[in-house]
Motif scaffolding. Structure first.
Motif, short mmCIF file in Angstrom:
data_model
loop_
_atom_site.label_atom_id
_atom_site.label_comp_id
_atom_site.label_asym_id
_atom_site.label_seq_id
_atom_site.Cartn_x
_atom_site.Cartn_y
_atom_site.Cartn_z
N TRP A 238 10.54 -10.70 -6.54
CA TRP A 238 11.58 -11.56 -5.96
C TRP A 238 10.99 -12.55 -4.97
N THR A 239 11.24 -13.82 -5.23
CA THR A 239 10.87 -14.91 -4.34
C THR A 239 12.14 -15.69 -4.02
N PRO A 240 12.14 -16.51 -2.98
CA PRO A 240 13.34 -17.31 -2.69
C PRO A 240 13.80 -18.14 -3.88
N GLU A 241 12.84 -18.71 -4.60
CA GLU A 241 13.20 -19.54 -5.75
C GLU A 241 13.85 -18.72 -6.85
N ARG A 242 13.32 -17.51 -7.13
CA ARG A 242 13.89 -16.67 -8.18
C ARG A 242 15.26 -16.14 -7.79
N LEU A 243 15.46 -15.79 -6.52
CA LEU A 243 16.78 -15.33 -6.09
C LEU A 243 17.80 -16.46 -6.17
N ARG A 244 17.38 -17.67 -5.80
CA ARG A 244 18.29 -18.80 -5.88
C ARG A 244 18.66 -19.08 -7.34
N MET A 279 17.19 -23.76 5.98
CA MET A 279 16.84 -22.41 5.52
C MET A 279 17.90 -21.42 5.97
#
Length: 490
Positions: A238-244, A279
């Motif tokens: 999980w990265t911020p981009e994948r969660l978004r 953010m």
């Protein structure tokens, strides 16, 4: 009512290699939610109408502008209905879950009072005073217990396997397993983890729940399976981009995306999400150990303990006589305990053991069944017959109201430890001593002596970190049920 909110069993899901899921005809998960919400709305409106009609009759009987009372009655009903709807007090995501449901109901009734008061101010109708200060609070006195009864029925249905939300858990096997264990141990939350996605998507099970695929295909599995909750747990994937991206992919579905915090276990009023520099930041406020709210808690402790000592004085006298007559020794047992900031004090309890119980303890040490440094025996031979009854219903702890009255304890707080227990405390466990120990606490309403040491410590630390006046009220309410049930007391 209970049968109407029960959900039929959900069809089983077939998992196949590669993480595909066979779509099945299933009962929509929202069926019972619609039914439960209808019961809540109906009960709120019924309480409002009944109380308002009674209010109108009383106001008319007292002669306060009889001709206008029915107009005010209709306006009050409309104001309450609009305020509850606008305040999302009937939102299905908060019904039956946590204190937010009751907070929204309270805010809605308060807003209705403001609306009625403003309407009276604008029209010059001073007759709104009894409606604002008597009728609307009376609606709350009826609506809150009704909501509580409905919630109890919902929780009973959930313990029997109904009214559960199908959950897809996605993350590392260890974090998902922890989530599954917690969900099964807290059925009242209403989660049933039915499928798991992991980084590699290898076929198998996690905590008895089938792995249906990888994290990269999570959104597809959610769409095909009709899950209501997607619980994201920790995993390097999980990265911020994948969660978004996942949040975007879940748009248009009934699924609610829930991300478990992985850095610390903090909840309640200390958490606040805000945007800084574009953010989303999770702000964690420092725990409060002083200030206005603590002063309120202190005042409530002193006043309530004095009132309880007066009200319970006949019962205290009866218990004292029973202890005195049935066994030799003093009525009150005095023991050194550790309070706030490590200061020791003398704690009072009704004696429930034989007079020389402390000397006999050494011989029973090998039979200890207590968790961690605690010494407990389910069938302690030192406990007298009357003492066993007092312990079962926590009546032996009533003299601790004197400790609350003198300011050494609080009505709600961590369990008061023995000096020898605190000597073995790890640094993080010593945070229990930042606040006053309590006559009751999260440990009391969550299993009492049946808790493991780690669980007991976790609950006490959670109270220290997330304390609020609302939490104290909830704990005091639940304490009555825990004591009457007698579970976990020995």
């Amino acid at each position: 009512m209970e049968e109407s909110v029960r959900a039929r069993p959900l069809p089983a899901r077939d998992s196949r290699p590669g993480g595909t899921v066979r779509a099945t005809a299933r009962v929509p998960a929202t069926d019972w939610e619609r039914g439960y919400r209808a019961w809540v709305v109906t009960s709120d409106l019924a309480a409002t109408v009944v109380v308002v009609l009674l209010g109108a009759a009383v106001v008319g009987w007292l002669g306060w502008r009889t001709s206008a009372s029915w107009v005010l009655a209709a306006g009050t009903v409309l104001a309450v209905a609009c305020a509850l709807a606008a305040g999302r007090a009937w939102n299905k995501r908060v019904l039956g879950e946590g204190a937010e449901e009751f907070r929204r109901l309270g805010r809605g009734l308060f807003s209705a009072g403001v609306l009625v008061g403003l309407a009276g101010l604008l029209t010059g109708a001073l007759a709104v005073q009894p409606w604002v200060f008597v009728v609307i609070p009376a609606i709350g006195l009826v609506a809150f217990p009704q909501r509580y009864v409905l919630r109890r029925l919902l929780h009973r249905a959930r313990r029997r396997g109904g009214c559960l939300l199908p959950v897809m858990a996605a993350g590392s096997p260890d974090s998902v397993r922890d989530l599954i264990t917690r969900a099964r141990g807290a059925s009242h939350v209403g989660w049933r983890v039915e499928a798991v996605c992991t980084a590699d998507g290898a076929a198998g099970e996690v905590g008895g729940v089938p792995v249906v695929g990888g994290l990269a295909e999570l959104a597809d599995h959610v769409r095909r399976g009709g899950y209501r909750v997607v619980a994201i747990t920790s995993d390097p994937y999980w990265t911020p981009e994948r969660l978004r991206r996942l949040a975007w992919d879940l748009e248009g579905t009934e699924a609610e995306m829930v991300v478990a915090p992985v850095l610390m276990e903090v909840a309640g009023p200390r958490l606040n999400v805000s945007g800084v520099l574009g953010m989303p930041l999770l702000r964690v406020a420092a725990p409060t150990f002083t200030g206005g709210r603590r002063l309120v808690k202190e005042i409530v402790d002193r006043v309530a303990s004095a009132a309880l000592l007066i009200a319970l004085s006949p019962l205290l006298i009866v218990i004292a006589l029973a202890v005195r007559v049935t066994s030799a020794g003093p009525v009150i047992y005095r023991q050194r305990r550790v309070g706030r900031a490590g200061q020791t004090f003398t704690m009072y309890k009704f004696r429930t053991m034989v007079a020389d119980a402390d000397r006999v303890r050494a011989a029973l040490r090998e039979s200890n069944e207590g968790a961690g440094p605690l010494f407990k025996l389910r069938r302690d031979p030192r406990v007298t017959r009357v003492g066993g009854l007092l312990r079962r219903y926590s009546l032996d702890e009533l003299p601790q109201l004197c400790n609350v009255l003198t300011g050494r304890m609080s009505l709600v707080g961590p369990r008061p430890p023995l000096p020898e227990e605190t000597e073995a405390y790890a640094p993080e466990v010593r945070r229990r001593l930042l606040v006053k120990p309590g006559l009751t606490g999260l440990w009391q309403v969550s299993g009492r002596s049946d808790l493991s040491w780690d669980e007991s410590v976790r609950l006490d630390l959670r109270y220290v970190e997330d304390w609020s006046l609302a939490l104290d009220v909830v704990i005091l309410w639940k304490t009555a049920r825990a004591v009457l049930g007698g579970a976990g007391a020995y």
